[in-house]
Design an enzyme around this catalytic site. Structure first.
Site, PDB file in Angstrom:
ATOM      1  N   ASP A   1       6.225  -6.729  -0.917  1.00 30.43           N
ATOM      2  CA  ASP A   1       5.423  -7.093   0.251  1.00 30.43           C
ATOM      3  C   ASP A   1       4.792  -8.475   0.096  1.00 30.43           C
ATOM      4  OD1 ASP A   1       6.044  -4.640   1.355  1.00 30.43           O
ATOM      5  OD2 ASP A   1       4.289  -3.657   0.477  1.00 30.43           O
TER       6      ASP A   1
ATOM      7  N   ASP B   1       2.662  -9.791   6.143  1.00 30.09           N
ATOM      8  CA  ASP B   1       3.767  -8.837   6.133  1.00 30.09           C
ATOM      9  C   ASP B   1       3.186  -7.467   6.461  1.00 30.09           C
ATOM     10  OD1 ASP B   1       6.609  -8.000   5.355  1.00 30.09           O
ATOM     11  OD2 ASP B   1       5.385  -6.756   4.028  1.00 30.09           O
TER      12      ASP B   1
ATOM     13  N   GLU C   1       5.406 -11.679  11.204  1.00 28.58           N
ATOM     14  CA  GLU C   1       6.794 -11.369  11.545  1.00 28.58           C
ATOM     15  C   GLU C   1       6.848 -10.592  12.855  1.00 28.58           C
ATOM     16  OE1 GLU C   1      10.766  -9.547   9.327  1.00 28.58           O
ATOM     17  OE2 GLU C   1       8.767  -9.178   8.522  1.00 28.58           O
TER      18      GLU C   1
END
Length: 415
Positions: free
Chosen positions: A356, A191, A275
């Site tokens: 996170d 992340d 991501e």
């Protein structure tokens, strides 16, 4: 697979003048050929072929009084400039037709001698590696090079680049086989953020160095000195170089940080999932400076090509996936949360989450699901990762090189 290796070069005064002339000649050929094609398009004439442009703008132009100085540089430099123009047009046409994936490529533009970056490309007929550690470039001479590592194979092309602060670099493209690492037992989801540069699914946090923020005070002073200099003066040129050097230091430190972090992640994990962030959209918000300072896109590109190089699996999770809204323990979707909420408790199972870390775990689970479903977005996220000759784009945004050509000496002399 193709890899690019960059080295710092230190030309003397005569070689710098020769390189400046080569940069200018390549730019003139590019602009002349581009002008011919634009004029033909405006007049409704057929597309001007490369053979016709080579005859008119290189071969015959050397015999004219206006372009006689084109003969002072290597013909390979001029031909490669025309080939780069062909590649730019091909990318533009493929982007219009949908053959080219990714962001839309625009039509080629004219080049200026005031551009911050000047470069020429050479094939194996115009450069040679010597035993004394120098690199011979046709009609330039033997360039002194700072070798930092050995070339794994004979280079197929060379790009000589001058950046905005006056540094020279030699960029070699080589064809190599993947360097497969021993299989690891762990996988990780990543992340990316601003408070912490990256948070891994195992809880590891990589802090944000904030290189640009730390250099802002000195950059502000240098930029203020530049604004006070008279335009066109030598003092203004000196002040501009000082500003460019400070920006180059920031970029070099950020690139080194990205390389170290990406290499460590690839070595420690068999599969990496990240991501797919909308960086271009975030760069139009109030967080633009911090997003640019983090350099997420460059970091993800490093992860991608290093995964291919070392036989690891890599996949991107769609940006629409609600990684920050789903509980990684029970899967309950708890809804969107403001950015200032860094800790939250699941309303279904009562598990406390770090925002996170929870997002990184969800990215890991979603990445596994994508790979298991056979819908991975990258070519190497399969059992054959690293076992095929997967093409990898050369780094630093430079064009690739043809595979044909006479081989030169492999390795780095003097080491």
């Amino acid at each position: 697979m193709q890899l690019r290796y960059n080295y710092r070069a230190y030309p003397n005064a005569a070689q710098r003048r020769a390189l400046a002339q080569a940069f200018g000649c390549a730019r003139v050929v590019w602009n002349d050929c581009l002008r011919d094609r634009k004029q033909a398009h405006a007049a409704g004439l057929p597309y001007v072929t490369s053979a016709e442009l080579s005859r008119l703008r290189i071969t015959q132009a050397k015999r004219t009084e206006e372009r006689a100085w084109l003969a002072d540089v290597s013909a390979v430099v001029l031909q490669q400039s025309l080939r780069d123009l062909d590649a730019a047009y091909k990318n533009f046409f493929d982007s219009l037709s949908g053959k080219r994936k990714g962001r839309k490529a625009g039509p080629p533009h004219y080049k200026s001698k005031k551009d911050t970056r000047q470069s020429i490309r050479l094939n194996t007929n115009a450069f040679t590696l010597h035993d004394d550690g120098t690199v011979y470039v046709a009609k330039v001479g033997h360039l002194k090079v700072k070798w930092s590592r050995r070339l794994p194979a004979a280079p197929t092309s060379l790009t000589v680049t001058k950046d905005s602060c006056g540094r020279y670099f030699l960029s070699f493209v080589v064809d190599t086989k993947p360097d497969i690492l021993p299989e690891a037992e762990t996988e990780t989801g990543i992340d990316l953020g601003l408070s912490a540069f990256a948070v891994l699914s195992d809880g590891t946090k990589i802090s944000t160095p904030r290189f640009l923020r730390r250099a802002e005070k000195k950059l502000k002073r240098l930029q203020r000195d530049l604004s006070r200099k008279q335009k066109g003066s030598k003092n203004r040129a000196k002040a501009r170089i000082k500003v460019a050097r400070q920006h180059a230091r920031v970029a070099d430190r950020r690139r080194d940080f990205h390389h170290q972090a990406s290499t460590q992640i690839i070595r420690d994990n068999q599969a990496v999932y990240v991501e797919d962030l909308a960086v271009s959209g975030l760069c139009r918000t109030r967080l633009a400076k911090s997003v640019h300072d983090a350099g997420w896109s460059a970091f993800v590109r490093m992860l991608e090509y290093k995964a291919v190089k070392h036989g690891r699996a890599f996949s991107k999770v769609d940006r629409a996936f609600p990684s920050s809204q789903v509980c990684s323990a029970c899967g309950f979707r708890d809804g969107p949360k403001p950015l200032h909420v860094r800790q939250w408790t699941c309303g279904e199972c009562g598990t406390g989450h770090d925002r996170d870390h929870n997002a990184a775990r969800n990215v890991l689970f979603e990445g596994r699901r994508i790979v298991a479903a056979g819908r991975a977005e990258t070519l190497n996220a399969s059992w054959s990762a690293g076992k095929t000759r997967t093409k990898v784009p050369a780094q630093r945004g430079e064009a690739g090189s043809p595979r044909k050509g006479q081989p030169t000496q492999a390795g780095i002399p003097g080491l």
